[in-house]
Design an enzyme around this catalytic site. Structure first.
Site, PDB file in Angstrom:
ATOM      1  N   ASN A  10      47.307  29.979   5.832  1.00 37.66           N
ATOM      2  CA  ASN A  10      48.042  28.759   5.467  1.00 37.66           C
ATOM      3  C   ASN A  10      47.693  28.449   4.017  1.00 37.66           C
ATOM      4  O   ASN A  10      46.576  28.024   3.725  1.00 37.66           O
ATOM      5  CB  ASN A  10      47.618  27.623   6.404  1.00 37.66           C
ATOM      6  N   LYS A  12      48.816  26.145   2.170  1.00 40.12           N
ATOM      7  CA  LYS A  12      48.869  24.717   1.827  1.00 40.12           C
ATOM      8  C   LYS A  12      49.633  24.536   0.499  1.00 40.12           C
ATOM      9  O   LYS A  12      50.589  25.269   0.257  1.00 40.12           O
ATOM     10  CB  LYS A  12      47.458  24.121   1.801  1.00 40.12           C
ATOM     11  N   HIS A  93      49.784  19.947  11.581  1.00 42.20           N
ATOM     12  CA  HIS A  93      48.527  20.155  10.858  1.00 42.20           C
ATOM     13  C   HIS A  93      47.887  18.796  10.574  1.00 42.20           C
ATOM     14  O   HIS A  93      48.591  17.813  10.293  1.00 42.20           O
ATOM     15  CB  HIS A  93      48.784  20.915   9.549  1.00 42.20           C
ATOM     16  N   GLU A  95      46.531  17.678   8.072  1.00 42.03           N
ATOM     17  CA  GLU A  95      46.887  17.098   6.771  1.00 42.03           C
ATOM     18  C   GLU A  95      48.263  16.435   6.815  1.00 42.03           C
ATOM     19  O   GLU A  95      48.508  15.454   6.100  1.00 42.03           O
ATOM     20  CB  GLU A  95      46.798  18.194   5.686  1.00 42.03           C
ATOM     21  N   GLU A 164      41.858  23.202  15.221  1.00 39.91           N
ATOM     22  CA  GLU A 164      41.267  23.009  13.900  1.00 39.91           C
ATOM     23  C   GLU A 164      40.509  21.682  13.868  1.00 39.91           C
ATOM     24  O   GLU A 164      41.099  20.626  13.600  1.00 39.91           O
ATOM     25  CB  GLU A 164      42.360  22.975  12.825  1.00 39.91           C
ATOM     26  N   GLY A 170      37.880  23.146   5.289  1.00 35.63           N
ATOM     27  CA  GLY A 170      37.508  23.121   3.879  1.00 35.63           C
ATOM     28  C   GLY A 170      36.097  22.640   3.614  1.00 35.63           C
ATOM     29  O   GLY A 170      35.757  22.312   2.474  1.00 35.63           O
ATOM     30  N   SER A 209      37.350  26.629   7.991  1.00 34.37           N
ATOM     31  CA  SER A 209      36.290  27.345   7.280  1.00 34.37           C
ATOM     32  C   SER A 209      36.064  28.772   7.778  1.00 34.37           C
ATOM     33  O   SER A 209      34.934  29.269   7.755  1.00 34.37           O
ATOM     34  CB  SER A 209      34.973  26.546   7.305  1.00 34.37           C
TER      35      SER A 209
END
Ligand code: 13P
Length: 252
Positions: A10, A12, A93, A95, A164, A170, A209
């Site tokens: 991904n 992003k 997701h 985000e 996730e 991250g 990660s």
């Protein structure tokens, strides 16, 4: 690990046309790993070129609108993704949920729109650090599945789930193997409850990660069928190391 691991990058909001060189390198190498499903989700601006130039992998969108078209400035619909060469779409997701206010009902509508357009779907779920600390991680993820899992006929065959944990994205922090296995088992139970036999075959990916150093261990964890990779998918070398780790496990 299932018979066919699914390793998806991904990107992003990263990547201009210069980055297509990384995708081409990934595509060339992916041909050496026929037992692995390799996917990349670039920003919309690169979708068409990537699908065109890198036929060895599946290319997908990072989001889609719940409607097929209309007056929705700035949005992209699932049929448009198909037209650009996409074969799957990520929905839900964290985000998107956090920065675009997407709730479970919205995510479910997007998933159904993607399926209706003929796309595969990667539905993301995951708890915050505070929810895990409070012992509420599995309840949170079960609620997300109940609210956002598409239910339409045939949905299970084109669906993957990405677990996730938000606190692992991250950050370089990952859950223990036991935590991942327990969560994936809880997800499987919900999938079977909601989709019967079809739910037993849905691939459950881990994301958060994943990198070349931890990929073998994470992918060998019980109940993990693949990975959704963010930062480490931005270079061919690191992403291919993760694909190679998956290949080592099926070859073993
Ligand atoms: P990182 O691999 O950068 O932690 O991102 C994970 C992710 O959000 C993939 O969708």
């Amino acid at each position: 690990m299932t018979a066919r691991p699914y390793i998806v990058g991904n990107w992003k909001m990263n990547g201009t046309r210069a980055m297509l060189a990384e995708a081409r390198a990934i595509g060339r190498a992916a041909a050496r790993f026929p037992g692995i499903d390799v996917g990349l989700a670039p920003p919309f601006t690169l979708l068409h070129a990537m699908a065109d130039e890198v036929p060895e992998i599946v290319v997908g969108g990072q989001d889609c609108h719940a409607s097929a078209g209309g007056a929705f400035t700035g949005d992209v619909s699932a049929p448009m993704l198909v037209d650009a060469g996409a074969r799957f779409c990520i929905v839900g997701h964290s985000e998107r949920r956090e920065f675009h206010g997407e709730d479970d009902a919205m995510v479910r509508r997007k998933a159904e729109a993607a399926l209706a357009a003929g796309l595969g779907v990667i539905l993301c779920v995951g708890e915050t650090g505070a929810e895990r600390d409070a012992g509420a991680a599995e309840a949170r993820v079960a609620a997300q599945l109940d609210g956002s899992l598409p239910r339409s006929e045939g949905a299970a065959a084109r669906l993957a789930i990405a677990y996730e944990p938000i606190w692992a994205i991250g950050t370089g922090r990952v859950p223990s193997g036991a935590e991942i296995t327990a969560m994936h088992r809880a997800i499987r139970a919900r999938l079977v409850a909601l989709h019967g036999e079809g739910g037993a075959a849905i691939r459950i990916l881990y994301g958060g990660s994943v990198n070349p150093a931890n990929a073998s261990e994470l992918l060998a964890t019980d109940e993990v069928d693949g990975a959704l990779v963010g930062g480490a998918s931005l270079s061919a070398d690191s992403f291919l190391a993760i694909v190679g780790a998956a290949n080592g496990l099926i070859a073993a």
